[in-house]
Design a protein around this motif. Structure first.
Motif, PDB file in Angstrom:
ATOM      1  N   HIS A   5      -9.469 128.492  49.020  1.00  0.00           N
ATOM      2  CA  HIS A   5      -8.656 129.346  49.893  1.00  0.00           C
ATOM      3  C   HIS A   5      -7.498 129.882  49.060  1.00  0.00           C
ATOM      4  O   HIS A   5      -6.682 129.097  48.575  1.00  0.00           O
ATOM      5  CB  HIS A   5      -8.120 128.547  51.073  1.00  0.00           C
ATOM      6  N   ASP A  16     -10.877 123.569  47.207  1.00  0.00           N
ATOM      7  CA  ASP A  16     -10.391 123.844  48.562  1.00  0.00           C
ATOM      8  C   ASP A  16      -8.997 124.479  48.565  1.00  0.00           C
ATOM      9  O   ASP A  16      -8.866 125.693  48.604  1.00  0.00           O
ATOM     10  CB  ASP A  16     -10.444 122.559  49.404  1.00  0.00           C
ATOM     11  N   HIS A  69     -15.507 127.295  47.047  1.00  0.00           N
ATOM     12  CA  HIS A  69     -14.729 126.895  48.231  1.00  0.00           C
ATOM     13  C   HIS A  69     -13.267 126.812  47.824  1.00  0.00           C
ATOM     14  O   HIS A  69     -12.789 125.771  47.369  1.00  0.00           O
ATOM     15  CB  HIS A  69     -15.256 125.552  48.763  1.00  0.00           C
ATOM     16  N   HIS A  86     -17.156 126.694  57.770  1.00  0.00           N
ATOM     17  CA  HIS A  86     -16.723 125.320  57.560  1.00  0.00           C
ATOM     18  C   HIS A  86     -17.363 124.418  58.628  1.00  0.00           C
ATOM     19  O   HIS A  86     -17.372 124.774  59.810  1.00  0.00           O
ATOM     20  CB  HIS A  86     -15.209 125.204  57.709  1.00  0.00           C
TER      21      HIS A  86
HETATM   22 ZN   LIG Z   1     -11.795 124.893  53.198  1.00  0.00          ZN
END
Ligand SMILES: [Zn+2]
Length: 337
Positions: free
Chosen positions: A18, A277, A16, A196
């Protein structure tokens, strides 16, 4: 409690992440200068000070404008390579990285220009960093399904270079079923699916139900609210569907890292993983996420090893690779007895 050193060296997969959330202040400044983009800040301290937010919408308000500094293929390549270097320091052995094409095409960047930069990093990651990597294309859920479908078509020439399709950005009033059609197509085309399910949303349980039973995802990003519905918990256990949790990120956009929920699910045998994240924004790369969770919940070494094993168990890799990574963990644990 398990030590920071043990966590730092433990082989792990990051699922996870980005890519756009890995933009560190120094690279942001460098690219702003190179591309003549006025970002309103001229020192690293000023950029750092601008990374201020207390919920998802204030985070997104800082996050999207920052991307203006990413213009050509080289910029996207540099961004991904900078992340991979950090991942190596965190003993990441495999990573499945999200990218958001709409955040770039919407400001005039060509899909192929962006994609080729990211993909070049993927092709070099094994040799340069000893990390295998894959790309997951995400749609922005606050945009229309029509736009998602348009981008799905733009990606068609690159389908063999993308492992899965995801859904991110602001969940409020943007339910998973809004994207049913494009995810059905993606499933038929052989992509793995994830979405998500953000923490404490207005319709969290309904959305988790729908991603599982209507969309039919292979994984859920965040999604720890599932703990409120035991029948859904039983379902993911039976199917081996895993969760990509992000404790430090949670503590930025909600009032809590949701460690209690993660530990409870882990103890029930749900495949919980820990991830960073948007590490540049939350100033926490993956080993620190493991450590903060371990500290808060007083996790044992067994818990931490279980989480790392889960990360390879729910990775979208071959069974051979999976077995090799799991054996690496066993060897690491043996060497640290
Ligand atoms: Zn995320």
């Amino acid at each position: 409690m398990v030590s920071r050193e043990f966590i730092q060296g433990l082989p792990k997969a990051e699922l996870h992440l980005h890519l756009e959330g890995t933009l560190e202040p120094d690279l942001k400044l460098e690219l702003a200068q190179k591309n003549n983009v006025d970002i309103g800040q001229s020192t690293i301290e000023e950029v750092k000070a601008s990374y201020q937010f207390n919920d998802l919408s204030s985070f997104l308000a800082v996050y999207y404008p920052a991307m203006n500094v990413l213009q050509d293929s080289e910029d996207f390549y540099k961004l991904a390579m900078a992340y991979l270097a950090k991942a190596k320091e965190n003993s990441v052995r495999h990573v499945e990285m999200f990218f958001d094409p709409q955040a770039h095409t919407s400001r005039g960047v060509d899909f192929a220009e962006m994609f080729n930069g990211y993909y070049r990093a993927v092709t070099e990651s094994e040799e340069r960093f000893g990390i295998s990597s894959q790309l997951i294309m995400c749609f922005l859920r606050d945009m229309s399904e029509e736009s998602a479908l348009e981008h799905y078509e733009m990606a068609r020439p690159f389908f063999d270079k993308i492992v899965g399709i995801g859904l991110d950005s602001d969940e409020r009033d943007n339910p998973p079923t809004k994207f049913q059609k494009v995810f059905e197509m993606a499933k038929k085309d052989g992509f793995k699916l994830t979405m998500h399910c953000d923490i404490d949303q207005k319709d969290s349980i309904k959305h988790i139900h729908d991603v599982l039973h209507v969309i039919g995802v292979d994984r859920i990003d965040h999604g720890t609210n599932i703990v409120e519905d035991q029948s859904l918990v039983e379902y993911v256990k039976e199917k081996g569907i895993g969760f990509t949790c992000c404790p430090v990120s949670n503590s930025f956009v909600t009032d809590d890292m949701k460690g209690k929920e993660m530990k409870e699910l882990l103890d029930q045998g749900v495949k919980i993983t820990v991830n960073s994240d948007d590490p540049a924004y939350f100033q926490s790369y993956i080993a620190n996420d493991y450590y903060e969770l371990a500290k808060k919940m007083d996790l044992s070494q067994e818990d931490i090893v279980k989480i790392a094993k889960n990360s390879f168990e729910i990775s979208w890799i071959s069974e051979e690779k999976r077995a090799a990574y799991l054996a690496e963990i066993d060897a690491y644990v043996e060497a640290h007895k």
